[in-house]
Design an enzyme around this catalytic site. Sequence first.
Site, mmCIF file in Angstrom:
data_model
loop_
_atom_site.group_PDB
_atom_site.id
_atom_site.type_symbol
_atom_site.label_atom_id
_atom_site.label_comp_id
_atom_site.label_asym_id
_atom_site.label_seq_id
_atom_site.Cartn_x
_atom_site.Cartn_y
_atom_site.Cartn_z
ATOM 1 N N TYR A 1 0.980 -3.038 14.288
ATOM 2 C CA TYR A 1 2.287 -2.761 14.900
ATOM 3 C C TYR A 1 2.520 -3.550 16.197
ATOM 4 C CZ TYR A 1 4.320 -0.064 11.371
ATOM 5 O OH TYR A 1 4.903 0.269 10.177
ATOM 6 N N VAL B 1 0.548 -1.339 4.386
ATOM 7 C CA VAL B 1 0.320 0.035 4.848
ATOM 8 C C VAL B 1 0.472 0.050 6.368
ATOM 9 C CG1 VAL B 1 -1.183 0.722 2.924
ATOM 10 C CG2 VAL B 1 -2.177 -0.416 4.930
ATOM 11 N N LYS B 2 0.503 1.266 6.930
ATOM 12 C CA LYS B 2 0.823 1.360 8.356
ATOM 13 C C LYS B 2 -0.455 1.418 9.202
ATOM 14 C CE LYS B 2 4.605 3.848 9.425
ATOM 15 N NZ LYS B 2 5.763 2.997 9.700
ATOM 16 N N ILE B 3 -1.059 0.266 9.402
ATOM 17 C CA ILE B 3 -2.256 0.164 10.245
ATOM 18 C C ILE B 3 -1.791 0.016 11.694
ATOM 19 C CG2 ILE B 3 -4.278 -1.260 10.789
ATOM 20 C CD1 ILE B 3 -4.302 -2.053 7.759
#
Length: 309
Positions: A162, A156-158
């Site tokens: 990044y 998921v895009k935590i």
Amino acid sequence: MSQATAYFKGGFVPLSEANINITTHALHYGTAVFEGIRGNWNEDRSAMFVFRPREHYERLIQGCRIMMMDIPYSVDDLLEITSDLIKHCDYREDLYIRPIVYKSEEKVANLRLQDLSSEFALITVPFGAYIETDGAIRCCTSSWRRIDDTIIPPRVKISGHYVNSILAKTEATLAGFDEAIFMNQDGSVSEGSGENIFMVSKDAIHTPFVGENNLTGITRDSVWQIAEKELGMEIVERRIRRSELYLADEVFLTGTAAHVTPVGQLDNRDIGSGEVGPVTKSLQDIYLEVIKGNNPRYSEWCTAISLEG
Ligand code: PMP
């Protein structure tokens, strides 16, 4: 007239007023989950075609579960807010739609997730090509390894994870490449810094398992379905080694920002002819029509928001 507007703290405000305090938890620790959704402008139909927004919001909610964040919105509520914001902003060009849920507690030195407030915000920005190129891009294998699910879940895009992608992309672009390809700690292929990866070998398309520390890509899933249905090709999900990419007939990347991006070189070695391969070209052509709402076979993937009048 378009106007830069955000959905912030439960209402629509001018973008310039959507600000957070310097003590906000998410700013210090990367405790946020976000999404990147494309709005594709279709001039002939005076409508914005938002690509698979439901799947993006479902992934956002998955991220919130992992990060112990509650928001008072269902996926349907989020779809409605998105549509309202797009109408409000009235941009008539391709958009990047960025929802974010963040730990909004204004309290420093607090290394927990529980008992901290969360907020949802949404912005849209005009957005063209992510990787500027006419043909195939040049990639390098990153010296940074992909974060593992045992470290920060990459499916998921935590926001915090990044940093891994940003280190890799920075290294690659400063060295003159367009994009970085991550290996896992054990040397198996993971993905690009902001894209999933596929290779074409003989008559099949191969891609790493999501368990190889990939994001569960929505473009990955879309291209997979298109390749099966439109090209009748088999997709093999498996562990891939770096040297297999060197010897593949074609390699391409997929992502909301990057669409279908052909890779012509990896680590200064040509992949196949070094140009855009025929399978990649077909998938790219079909995909670019699908996301604009121009292919009725995939119309259920697009939410059309009319900006007529
Ligand atoms: N991997 C990473 C690390 C990404 O940031 C993205 C872009 N969201 C992707 C893969 C592609 O995912 P999607 O197709 O859902 O945009």
